[in-house]
Design an enzyme around this catalytic site. Sequence first.
Site, PDB file in Angstrom:
ATOM      1  N   TYR A   9      -2.745   0.305  10.260  1.00 48.34           N
ATOM      2  CA  TYR A   9      -2.745  -0.222   8.802  1.00 48.34           C
ATOM      3  C   TYR A   9      -1.558   0.320   8.427  1.00 48.34           C
ATOM      4  CZ  TYR A   9      -3.938  -0.921   3.849  1.00 48.34           C
ATOM      5  OH  TYR A   9      -4.177  -1.213   2.685  1.00 48.34           O
ATOM      6  N   SER A  56       0.926  -1.169   0.050  1.00 47.47           N
ATOM      7  CA  SER A  56      -0.099  -0.107  -0.032  1.00 47.47           C
ATOM      8  C   SER A  56       0.845   1.188  -0.053  1.00 47.47           C
ATOM      9  CB  SER A  56      -0.899   0.115   1.063  1.00 47.47           C
ATOM     10  OG  SER A  56      -1.563   1.269   1.526  1.00 47.47           O
TER      11      SER A  56
END
Length: 236
Positions: free
Chosen positions: A128, A115
């Site tokens: 995250y 990501s």
Amino acid sequence: LVREGACVAAGARDITEELTTLAASSHVHAVSVDLTEPDGPRRLVDEAISAYGRLGILVSNVGAVRPRINGFLAIADDDWSSTFAINFFAAVHTTRAALPHLLERRAGTIVTICSVNSFLPDPLVMDYSAAKAALANFCKALSKEVGPRGVRVNMVSPGPVATGLWLGSDGVAATVARATGGQPDAVADQAAKDAVTGRFTQPHEVADLVIVLASGRAGNVTGADFIIDGGLTTTL
């Protein structure tokens, strides 16, 4: 992967109608498995070997995010543990289960979906972001270890993608909208406008990058992180 001629063992907690249809019409073996459970990764790899006899490609695509509207102090220890279980350890454990088969052949590729948050920390998704940063570090280190033994390891790092993670009823846009009194569509539109292209990445565009990295077309590419975010990040 199927369109490119690969035989695919697809692991998912829930076998969707789409996956069932694909399995019925092509070389896809659907495996109902939770990769955060201790025996999940090993069972998925074992089923892949049982179905097809060998393993040449591993794509780690498990991920989940929960926006932390109330900030760091509201992230409990259990939240940190579950976030790392899904976004870091699921990939680590599945890689550990698959790697001996790739090394035995002295050929193979690992493509991990990371990501942009691995290098773009965001307090809204603090846990995250930390998990994805750990995942990127792991993949880079592993690429140095196994590259000389014939196994390539690369990453694809998307920005916002038009999937349920962002656009579902419990996705990022809906969660932020509920907390701020706004509308999910408006939250998603603003996120899209942050990209130079003004839109979310489509899932098939991420898949196209995976295909290139998993194939011989990128035969001397390893330890790389390919960003697909519509120009969202501006770092050099």
